[in-house]
Structures are given as C-alpha cells and as structure tokens.
Design an enzyme around this catalytic site. Structure first.
Site, PDB file in Angstrom:
ATOM      1  N   HIS A 176       0.843  -1.238  -0.172  1.00 47.49           N
ATOM      2  CA  HIS A 176      -0.039   0.088  -0.008  1.00 47.49           C
ATOM      3  C   HIS A 176       0.886   1.195   0.132  1.00 47.49           C
ATOM      4  CE1 HIS A 176      -3.515   2.366   1.805  1.00 47.49           C
ATOM      5  NE2 HIS A 176      -2.407   3.046   2.032  1.00 47.49           N
ATOM      6  N   ASP A 302     -10.343  -3.865  -4.152  1.00 44.26           N
ATOM      7  CA  ASP A 302     -10.240  -3.053  -2.649  1.00 44.26           C
ATOM      8  C   ASP A 302     -11.731  -2.901  -2.014  1.00 44.26           C
ATOM      9  OD1 ASP A 302      -9.043  -1.778  -0.475  1.00 44.26           O
ATOM     10  OD2 ASP A 302      -8.385  -0.075  -1.335  1.00 44.26           O
TER      11      ASP A 302
HETATM   12  O1  DOR Z   1      -9.918   2.996   1.334  1.00 44.94           O
HETATM   13  C1  DOR Z   1      -9.382   2.244   2.037  1.00 44.94           C
HETATM   14  N1  DOR Z   1     -10.241   1.233   2.740  1.00 44.94           N
HETATM   15  N2  DOR Z   1      -7.896   1.909   1.750  1.00 44.94           N
HETATM   16  C2  DOR Z   1      -7.281   1.190   2.419  1.00 44.94           C
HETATM   17  O2  DOR Z   1      -5.985   0.948   2.189  1.00 44.94           O
HETATM   18  C3  DOR Z   1      -7.793   0.192   3.587  1.00 44.94           C
HETATM   19  C4  DOR Z   1      -9.329   0.134   3.464  1.00 44.94           C
HETATM   20  C5  DOR Z   1     -10.087  -0.412   4.512  1.00 44.94           C
HETATM   21  O3  DOR Z   1      -9.558  -1.299   5.118  1.00 44.94           O
HETATM   22  O4  DOR Z   1     -11.110   0.277   4.820  1.00 44.94           O
HETATM   23 ZN    ZN Z   2      -4.716  -0.009   0.620  1.00 45.61          ZN
END
Ligand code: DOR
Ligand code: ZN
Length: 428
Positions: A176, A302
């Site tokens: 990340h 994601d």
């Molecule tokens: O938007 C995001 N949500 N980016 C991340 O890196 C983690 C993820 C989350 O776990 O909610």
């Molecule tokens: Zn991420």
C-alpha cells in the site's frame, strides 16, 4: 453430477456447449447432448474464467457487523469471482498462522469462493518488526501474498527485509504505497479542488515516491513486488520504467479509480472517501491506458465494507473505503470493454489469469478448456441495471455506484463445477 452449459460464448467468441463433470470441464463442442445432465441455457452469454480478486476486505475476525467471510463470499460469487484474497487488516490482525488458518477455514465453510488469506508483513501492521511470514506460508492457508494494506511498509530497511523473506517463500509483498509523512490528515486528492473544498490534500507524490523506492528495492533484492491500488498517472510511468528494466513488479488498479474522479468529493458525501483517493480525469485516462497496455497487470477491488456509523458521518471523520465486488466486472465493461480498450480475453487476463498468477493460485485463472477446473462465470453483456445498494449481498451498503446504471450482469458462477450463482441468485 454433470452440467451442460448450452450456447455460451467463451471469451466472447463463437457459441459452444460446455460440459462440466466432476468439477472439471469435460468437453467443449457443438450440440453436445448428455442424458441426465443439468442444462444451463446460456445463449448470448459470455463465458469467462472465474474472477480472482487480489484485494478484498472481509472484516472477519473483528468487524462482523460490517462484513463476514460468508457475506463477502456471497458478494464475490455474485460478482463472478471464484477466489478472493482476504486482506490482513482484521482484528486481530492476520499476522500469525493461527489467524490466517481461521480465515481460510471460514472461507471453506462458506463454500462460495476460495478465500485465500493475505498475511500481514509486520506484527499488528505496526511497521516495526516482521510477522511470522514463514509460518503463515507453511500453514494450511498456504499464504503467498503479504501486505500491511491500510498501512504502508514505510521503513525502507524493513521493506527490504520483507522482500528478502518473500523471495525465499515464492511469495510477494503487496505494498500500500503511501509515504505517511506526506499524508498526515489527508482527506482527498491534493490539488485545486482540495484547496477549494477546504480538505487536506493527499499528494500524488506520496504514492509515487514509495513505488519508486520499492521497485528499486525489489530489483536490488531480486524479489517480487506487487503494488496495490495504483491511482496516479505518475505511478503508471514509474511502473513502465521498472518493467522495462526487468524488475519483477506487478500492479493493480481498482474499479473505482478507473471510473470516478475527485469531482465526486464536491458534495462532501463520504461514500466517495477512499484511500488512495479518487484522482483527476487525466489520472483516470492514464490508468485505463496502463491497464490496456499491461503496465498495470490486474484489476483488484479493494472491496472495503464499512458499518453505517463509520461511514455516514462528516467527511473528515468517515473511514476511507468503498464496496467493489458486486460491480467490478460491470465497471470494467463500461470503462475498458465498451470503449474498445480491452477485449474479453483481455478482461480474463486482467481479472483472472494475472491475479491468480500473482497469488500463485494453481486452480484459478486457467483457460476455458477440456481438463481444466470448472471455475467460470457467465455474463450477459447487454443487460444494463441501476445499482441499488440495499439489494447488495454485502453486509454494508457503502457503494459508490448507487443509482448509477452499469452494463453487464453476472448470471451464473461455477466453483469447481458447482453453481455458486444461478440465474443471478447466490446458492447459499
Ligand atoms: O480505502 C481504503 N480502505 N483503503 C485502504 O487501504 C484500507 C481500506 C479499509 O480497510 O477500509
Ligand atoms: Zn490499501
């Protein structure tokens, strides 16, 4: 048990019949007849290998109010997935053999997709010392992808050490990429718009600086690096350069970064808050071009479910993240297939073959051919529907596509020959 799929178009090509027996593709041909087989009428449907997600947040253990392995698996199957990698930022963190085996067992119990746990790179995602990478790799979950996602492995010495370990395990570090010193308090893409909206900016350089550093480290160590959710035009340029130099780097882009821009932040609706943030139209165009030419190897969702109380608040206190599994293929159809940037083989490559190879999954991402495991989906590309977040299988409803009309409907999904989705309905 046999299933006869009649008149499907593998990779959008000529219609054929596909016979599935014993979990494998037993025959492909014209006008097959098999007494006693279950018949699935698939005239007009495109057949693709089951999709593989490299980046899914299933929230179990710890936040079962937002998602469980079972509800997330159902969302995945409905999206055409047959395997998902479950990110490690659970509570407790998936940083031991015990936790990754727990997630793996929950996935087997749900039985709708293969749930492949990702192991944390560092203990507790704290970025201080390496987790038990070898024990997770040797566990029943056979972890090959390691990630602190949600956090960047920011310490370059620790990142180097992690790359050395995963090299020995035939694994990969999925980074990340976010230099934390450059994103303190960041809320959205840094630019004119963040200044005007009064929200702290998340500069493209915070992502690009880490990618540049990590491709150099991966090249030095000779290890595999995977870059999560690439979001900027500059990142695509760095990846292109690294690949031209022979660095073993792969990258993913999310559906939301292929479709949406920072203009979505104008209404301060936190459903559009995500990390990394939605970028500019020029970034979106560069990401589409990078996915088309193979600089970006894969689409990964994601998928980040969040409970209402964590998401429906003012922008600054809302958690970043958005749902993705159920609409990912539709977004790729809209942004890549309909404009002619990818054909169906290209979709199969970016959403199944490449992610399966990156995750070292042997029975996914296989061709639609005799003898192969029957992991596949059937899509109606002509169908268009408006997304209703209340109708999604996910336990959360933070879909950025609510109210949007998108093309393509996954009609059936098969996991090792067993229907997990039939006629648009999950089978468990
Ligand atoms: O938007 C995001 N949500 N980016 C991340 O890196 C983690 C993820 C989350 O776990 O909610
Ligand atoms: Zn991420």
């Amino acid at each position: 048990m046999s299933t006869l799929i009649k008149g499907a178009r593998p990779y959008g090509e000529d219609a054929v019949d596909i016979l599935v027996t014993g979990g494998r593709i037993a025959a492909v041909g014209d006008e097959l007849t098999v007494p006693g087989a279950d018949v699935v009428e698939a005239a007009g449907l495109v057949a693709l290998p089951g999709l593989v997600d490299l980046h899914t947040h299933l929230r179990e253990p710890g936040r079962e109010d937002a998602e469980t392995v079972e509800t997330g698996s159902r969302a995945a199957a409905l999206g055409g997935y047959t395997a998902v990698h479950a990110m490690a930022n659970t509570d407790p963190v998936a940083d031991t053999a015990g936790v990754v085996e727990q997630v793996w067992r929950l996935g087997r119990h749900a039985g709708l997709v293969d749930v492949v746990p990702v192991g944390a790179v560092t203990v507790g995602l704290r970025g201080e010392r390496l987790a038990e990478l070898g024990a997770m790799a040797d566990s029943a979950a056979r972890v090959r992808v390691f990630s602190d996602d949600g956090h960047c492995v920011a310490d370059p010495a620790l990142m180097r050490r992690a790359l050395e370990y995963v090299k020995a395990l035939d694994g990969v570090v999925a980074q990340h990429a976010e230099e934390p010193r450059l994103t303190v308090g960041a809320q959205m893409n840094e630019g004119d718009r963040s200044a005007r909206l009064g929200l702290t900016g998340w500069p493209a350089a915070a992502e690009e600086a880490v990618i540049a550093r990590d491709v150099l480290l991966a090249g030095h160590v000779g290890a595999r690096l995977h870059v999560c959710h690439v979001s900027t035009a500059g990142s695509v340029e760095i990846l292109r350069w690294a690949k031209s130099r022979g660095v073993q780097v792969t990258a993913e882009v999310t559906p939301h970064h292929l479709l949406l821009t920072d203009e979505c932040a104008e209404g301060y609706d936190p459903v559009y808050k995500v990390n990394p943030p939605l970028r500019t139209e020029a970034d979106v165009q560069a990401l589409r071009a990078g996915l088309a030419d193979g600089t970006i190897d894969a689409v990964a969702t994601d998928h980040a479910p969040h409970a209402v109380e964590d998401k429906e608040s003012e922008w600054a206190s809302a958690r970043p993240g958005m749902l993705g599994l159920e609409q990912a293929l539709a977004v790729v159809v809209q942004t890549m297939v309909e404009p002619g940037l990818l054909d169906w083989r290209g979709v199969a490559e970016r959403m199944s073959v490449a992610p399966a190879a990156i995750g070292r999954l042997e029975s996914h991402g296989r061709p639609l051919a005799v003898g192969e495991p029957a992991n596949l989906l059937l899509l109606d590309p002509a169908h268009r529907a408006t997304v209703d977040p209340a109708a999604l299988a996910s336990r959360s409803c933070n879909s950025p596509y609510a109210g949007r009309e998108l093309p393509g409907r996954v009609v059936h999904t098969f996991l090792r020959g067993a229907p997990t989705v039939l006629d648009g309905k999950a089978q468990r």
